[in-house]
Motif scaffolding. Structure first.
Motif, short mmCIF file in Angstrom:
data_model
loop_
_atom_site.label_atom_id
_atom_site.label_comp_id
_atom_site.label_asym_id
_atom_site.label_seq_id
_atom_site.Cartn_x
_atom_site.Cartn_y
_atom_site.Cartn_z
N GLY A 134 19.60 39.37 -25.45
CA GLY A 134 18.15 39.52 -26.13
C GLY A 134 17.45 38.16 -25.62
O GLY A 134 17.90 36.87 -25.49
N ASP A 136 13.44 36.61 -25.62
CA ASP A 136 11.89 36.36 -25.95
C ASP A 136 11.32 35.22 -25.02
O ASP A 136 12.10 34.22 -24.62
CB ASP A 136 11.77 35.84 -27.34
CG ASP A 136 12.09 37.00 -28.18
OD1 ASP A 136 11.44 37.14 -29.35
OD2 ASP A 136 13.26 37.50 -28.06
N PRO A 146 8.88 39.43 -27.39
CA PRO A 146 10.28 39.84 -27.04
C PRO A 146 10.24 40.65 -25.67
O PRO A 146 9.07 41.44 -25.23
CB PRO A 146 10.47 41.01 -28.26
CG PRO A 146 9.19 41.26 -28.92
CD PRO A 146 8.36 40.00 -28.47
N ARG A 149 14.04 46.14 -22.44
CA ARG A 149 15.13 46.35 -21.21
C ARG A 149 14.53 47.24 -20.08
O ARG A 149 13.91 48.21 -20.34
CB ARG A 149 16.22 47.13 -21.97
CG ARG A 149 16.91 46.18 -23.03
CD ARG A 149 17.96 46.83 -23.93
NE ARG A 149 18.59 46.19 -24.68
CZ ARG A 149 19.73 46.51 -25.50
NH1 ARG A 149 20.21 47.86 -25.41
NH2 ARG A 149 20.35 45.71 -26.33
N THR A 196 20.75 31.72 -30.61
CA THR A 196 20.09 31.75 -29.48
C THR A 196 19.75 30.19 -28.81
O THR A 196 20.06 29.29 -29.59
CB THR A 196 18.47 32.05 -29.95
OG1 THR A 196 18.73 33.28 -30.46
CG2 THR A 196 17.50 32.06 -28.83
#
Length: 224
Positions: A134, A136, A146, A149, A196
């Motif tokens: 993930g 951002d 964000p 993909r 994260t």
């Protein structure tokens, strides 16, 4: 006197005849019900009560033969198999705390922007980093955007202690000097993780052309 006597006899004879007639009528009415007695057996000779019972019995047998929900177990078991295959069945996914993560500028030319993000397994056990991380991008205005993909299929990425996995961010470089994107940090969440890490946008990386929605992230792969 003779007339009176004869009249009396006539009256007596008439009374006797009426009495006999009444007796005969009484005997006939008493015998009438006896003649109807055979019909009283007809209700007990009826066999209709057994037919509904046999019918309901056959209906119960048909209902009992049904097996509702007999096919529901297969879909649940197939889901469990797929889940096991995805994680390798034995290898657990890499935890953020066990990964050393870094970002570098890897642009191949002046128009194609690329940021390589490397994850090294610093843990003591083999783990899987398969899939999409993930990502951002944080801008100078403190907003977080964000990243979508890219069109690519993940490859199995298993890391032994000390092994590295890499994935990249791809975008078009804006050489006009008028880019509206001013990235400061890359927020990375490893595949199948919730924790994260924040990385500094690599120095020297080209400016992003368009918006952050034009940047794409690709799946991990090993560096071997």
């Amino acid at each position: 006197m003779k007339l009176s006597r004869n009249a009396g006899l006539a009256v007596l004879g008439l009374a006797t005849a009426l009495s006999l007639s009444a007796c005969n009528n009484g005997e006939d009415s008493a015998q009438a019900p006896a003649a109807k007695t055979p019909s009283s057996a007809s209700p007990s000779s009826s066999g209709g009560g057994s037919s509904p019972d046999s019918g309901s019995g056959s209906g119960g047998a048909q209902t009992g033969s049904a097996k509702p929900g007999s096919g529901t177990g297969s879909s649940s078991s197939s889901g469990a198999v797929n889940g096991g295959a995805e994680s390798g069945g034995k290898t657990t996914f890499c935890k953020t705390e066990d990964l050393a993560v870094d970002a570098t500028n890897a642009a191949p030319d002046q128009s194609s922007g690329r940021i390589n993000i490397t994850m090294v397994n610093r843990g003591s056990a083999t783990c899987s980093a398969t899939g999409f991380a993930g990502v951002d991008i944080k801008d100078a205005d403190h907003t977080s955007n964000p990243i979508e993909r890219g069109q690519a299929q993940p490859r199995v990425t298993t890391l032994k202690p000390g092994d590295a996995a890499v994935f990249d961010l791809a975008y078009t470089i804006d050489g006009s000097g008028k880019s509206l994107a001013h990235p400061t940090n890359i927020l990375v969440t490893p595949p199948n993780e919730t924790h994260t890490v924040s990385l500094t946008w690599p120095a020297g990386a080209g400016a992003i052309k368009g918006a952050y929605t034009d940047v794409q992230v690709y799946p991990t792969h090993t560096t071997n």
